[in-house]
Design a protein around this motif. Structure first.
Motif, PDB file in Angstrom:
ATOM      1  N   LEU A  20      -3.970  -9.107  11.368  1.00 47.27           N
ATOM      2  CA  LEU A  20      -3.698 -10.588  11.592  1.00 47.27           C
ATOM      3  C   LEU A  20      -3.292 -10.852  12.943  1.00 47.27           C
ATOM      4  CD1 LEU A  20      -2.421 -11.348   7.993  1.00 47.27           C
ATOM      5  CD2 LEU A  20      -4.732 -11.370   8.549  1.00 47.27           C
ATOM      6  N   PRO A  21      -3.154 -11.923  13.326  1.00 46.61           N
ATOM      7  CA  PRO A  21      -2.848 -12.456  14.655  1.00 46.61           C
ATOM      8  C   PRO A  21      -1.539 -12.235  14.883  1.00 46.61           C
ATOM      9  CG  PRO A  21      -4.445 -14.437  13.549  1.00 46.61           C
ATOM     10  CD  PRO A  21      -4.124 -13.438  12.396  1.00 46.61           C
ATOM     11  N   ASN A  22      -0.821 -12.168  13.861  1.00 45.36           N
ATOM     12  CA  ASN A  22       0.750 -11.750  13.900  1.00 45.36           C
ATOM     13  C   ASN A  22       1.055 -10.405  13.895  1.00 45.36           C
ATOM     14  OD1 ASN A  22       0.457 -11.137  11.300  1.00 45.36           O
ATOM     15  ND2 ASN A  22       2.119 -12.423  10.557  1.00 45.36           N
ATOM     16  N   ARG A  23      -0.199  -9.696  13.968  1.00 46.87           N
ATOM     17  CA  ARG A  23      -0.136  -7.828  14.128  1.00 46.87           C
ATOM     18  C   ARG A  23       0.255  -7.403  12.681  1.00 46.87           C
ATOM     19  NH1 ARG A  23       0.089  -5.584  19.029  1.00 46.87           N
ATOM     20  NH2 ARG A  23       1.413  -3.882  18.160  1.00 46.87           N
ATOM     21  N   SER A  24       0.244  -8.230  11.784  1.00 48.93           N
ATOM     22  CA  SER A  24       0.494  -7.378  10.311  1.00 48.93           C
ATOM     23  C   SER A  24      -0.752  -7.113   9.971  1.00 48.93           C
ATOM     24  CB  SER A  24       1.105  -8.342   9.374  1.00 48.93           C
ATOM     25  OG  SER A  24       0.420  -9.446   9.041  1.00 48.93           O
ATOM     26  N   ILE A  25      -0.720  -5.879   9.227  1.00 50.02           N
ATOM     27  CA  ILE A  25      -2.054  -5.216   8.582  1.00 50.02           C
ATOM     28  C   ILE A  25      -1.969  -5.475   7.016  1.00 50.02           C
ATOM     29  CG2 ILE A  25      -2.887  -2.856   8.014  1.00 50.02           C
ATOM     30  CD1 ILE A  25      -1.496  -1.830  10.550  1.00 50.02           C
ATOM     31  N   ARG A  26      -3.208  -5.922   6.677  1.00 45.57           N
ATOM     32  CA  ARG A  26      -3.793  -5.969   5.359  1.00 45.57           C
ATOM     33  C   ARG A  26      -4.838  -5.018   4.841  1.00 45.57           C
ATOM     34  NH1 ARG A  26       0.249  -8.504   6.016  1.00 45.57           N
ATOM     35  NH2 ARG A  26       0.556 -10.672   5.397  1.00 45.57           N
ATOM     36  N   ILE A  27      -5.054  -4.751   3.580  1.00 51.27           N
ATOM     37  CA  ILE A  27      -6.027  -3.896   3.067  1.00 51.27           C
ATOM     38  C   ILE A  27      -6.465  -4.602   2.015  1.00 51.27           C
ATOM     39  CG2 ILE A  27      -6.300  -1.775   2.172  1.00 51.27           C
ATOM     40  CD1 ILE A  27      -3.715  -0.921   3.576  1.00 51.27           C
ATOM     41  N   THR A  60       2.413   8.663   7.641  1.00 49.77           N
ATOM     42  CA  THR A  60       1.332   9.275   6.952  1.00 49.77           C
ATOM     43  C   THR A  60       0.473   8.259   7.104  1.00 49.77           C
ATOM     44  OG1 THR A  60       2.791  10.496   5.592  1.00 49.77           O
ATOM     45  CG2 THR A  60       0.591  10.275   4.935  1.00 49.77           C
ATOM     46  N   PHE A  61       0.618   7.062   6.715  1.00 52.44           N
ATOM     47  CA  PHE A  61      -0.722   5.984   6.683  1.00 52.44           C
ATOM     48  C   PHE A  61      -1.146   6.129   8.249  1.00 52.44           C
ATOM     49  CE2 PHE A  61      -1.842   1.792   8.270  1.00 52.44           C
ATOM     50  CZ  PHE A  61      -3.076   1.692   7.529  1.00 52.44           C
ATOM     51  N   PHE A  62      -0.505   5.893   9.232  1.00 52.32           N
ATOM     52  CA  PHE A  62      -0.929   5.937  10.539  1.00 52.32           C
ATOM     53  C   PHE A  62      -1.466   7.158  11.182  1.00 52.32           C
ATOM     54  CE2 PHE A  62       1.835   2.190  10.713  1.00 52.32           C
ATOM     55  CZ  PHE A  62       0.996   1.296  11.162  1.00 52.32           C
ATOM     56  N   ARG A  63      -0.961   8.429  10.458  1.00 50.43           N
ATOM     57  CA  ARG A  63      -1.733   9.580  10.854  1.00 50.43           C
ATOM     58  C   ARG A  63      -3.320   9.489  10.092  1.00 50.43           C
ATOM     59  NH1 ARG A  63       1.595  13.241   8.789  1.00 50.43           N
ATOM     60  NH2 ARG A  63       0.600  13.563   6.889  1.00 50.43           N
ATOM     61  N   GLY A  74      -9.128   8.784  10.848  1.00 49.47           N
ATOM     62  CA  GLY A  74     -10.264   8.072  10.255  1.00 49.47           C
ATOM     63  C   GLY A  74     -10.263   8.201   8.639  1.00 49.47           C
ATOM     64  N   GLN A  75      -9.026   8.327   8.059  1.00 50.79           N
ATOM     65  CA  GLN A  75      -9.106   8.919   6.697  1.00 50.79           C
ATOM     66  C   GLN A  75      -8.202   7.790   5.941  1.00 50.79           C
ATOM     67  OE1 GLN A  75      -7.130  12.656   6.569  1.00 50.79           O
ATOM     68  NE2 GLN A  75      -8.966  13.731   7.088  1.00 50.79           N
ATOM     69  N   ALA A  76      -8.074   6.772   6.316  1.00 43.15           N
ATOM     70  CA  ALA A  76      -7.308   5.479   5.887  1.00 43.15           C
ATOM     71  C   ALA A  76      -8.350   4.805   5.349  1.00 43.15           C
ATOM     72  CB  ALA A  76      -6.402   4.774   6.700  1.00 43.15           C
ATOM     73  N   PHE A 101       0.898  -1.236   0.031  1.00 43.92           N
ATOM     74  CA  PHE A 101      -0.075   0.043   0.054  1.00 43.92           C
ATOM     75  C   PHE A 101       0.985   1.262   0.147  1.00 43.92           C
ATOM     76  CE2 PHE A 101      -1.891   3.501   2.448  1.00 43.92           C
ATOM     77  CZ  PHE A 101      -3.116   3.646   1.906  1.00 43.92           C
ATOM     78  N   LEU A 102       1.809   1.489   0.854  1.00 40.64           N
ATOM     79  CA  LEU A 102       2.686   2.535   0.919  1.00 40.64           C
ATOM     80  C   LEU A 102       3.429   2.694  -0.105  1.00 40.64           C
ATOM     81  CD1 LEU A 102       3.972   1.924   4.556  1.00 40.64           C
ATOM     82  CD2 LEU A 102       2.160   3.556   3.788  1.00 40.64           C
ATOM     83  N   ALA A 103       3.969   1.562  -1.066  1.00 39.07           N
ATOM     84  CA  ALA A 103       4.631   1.716  -2.146  1.00 39.07           C
ATOM     85  C   ALA A 103       3.784   2.268  -3.275  1.00 39.07           C
ATOM     86  CB  ALA A 103       5.386   0.363  -2.441  1.00 39.07           C
ATOM     87  N   GLU A 104       2.409   1.743  -3.263  1.00 39.18           N
ATOM     88  CA  GLU A 104       1.640   2.231  -4.440  1.00 39.18           C
ATOM     89  C   GLU A 104       1.567   3.668  -4.314  1.00 39.18           C
ATOM     90  OE1 GLU A 104      -1.757   0.350  -5.880  1.00 39.18           O
ATOM     91  OE2 GLU A 104      -0.973  -1.600  -5.509  1.00 39.18           O
ATOM     92  N   LEU A 105       1.331   4.081  -3.187  1.00 39.22           N
ATOM     93  CA  LEU A 105       1.090   5.620  -2.947  1.00 39.22           C
ATOM     94  C   LEU A 105       2.242   6.566  -2.758  1.00 39.22           C
ATOM     95  CD1 LEU A 105      -2.205   5.457  -0.716  1.00 39.22           C
ATOM     96  CD2 LEU A 105      -1.997   5.934  -3.057  1.00 39.22           C
ATOM     97  N   GLU A 106       3.391   5.913  -2.391  1.00 35.82           N
ATOM     98  CA  GLU A 106       4.497   6.688  -2.293  1.00 35.82           C
ATOM     99  C   GLU A 106       4.453   7.403  -0.907  1.00 35.82           C
ATOM    100  OE1 GLU A 106       5.686   8.366  -5.837  1.00 35.82           O
ATOM    101  OE2 GLU A 106       6.204   6.369  -6.994  1.00 35.82           O
TER     102      GLU A 106
END
Length: 62
Positions: free
Chosen positions: A37-44, A21-24, A29-31, A11-16
């Motif tokens: 996931l159980p291993n704490r990784s995030i998926r979109i 910025t993503f976590f902001r 509430g703008q993301a 996601f970060l690479a596609e938007l550069e």
């Protein structure tokens, strides 16, 4: 065949944009909708990303 989910890094690479910025955006509430996931990784989900991106399209100047 396209993958159903993006990793946060994809996601970060596609938007550069940086991770901060993503976590902001997420805190404001703008993301796009995310899945943790159980291993704490995030998926979109790709469809959520596409809809989110389309909703930010600016109208053409007259």
């Amino acid at each position: 065949m396209a993958r159903t989910f993006l990793t946060l890094d994809e996601f970060l690479a596609e938007l550069e944009v940086p991770r901060s910025t993503f976590f902001r955006w997420k805190a404001l509430g703008q993301a796009p909708k995310t899945y943790k996931l159980p291993n704490r990784s995030i998926r979109i989900r790709r469809t959520d990303y596409d809809a989110w991106l389309s909703s930010r399209e600016e109208p053409q100047a007259a």
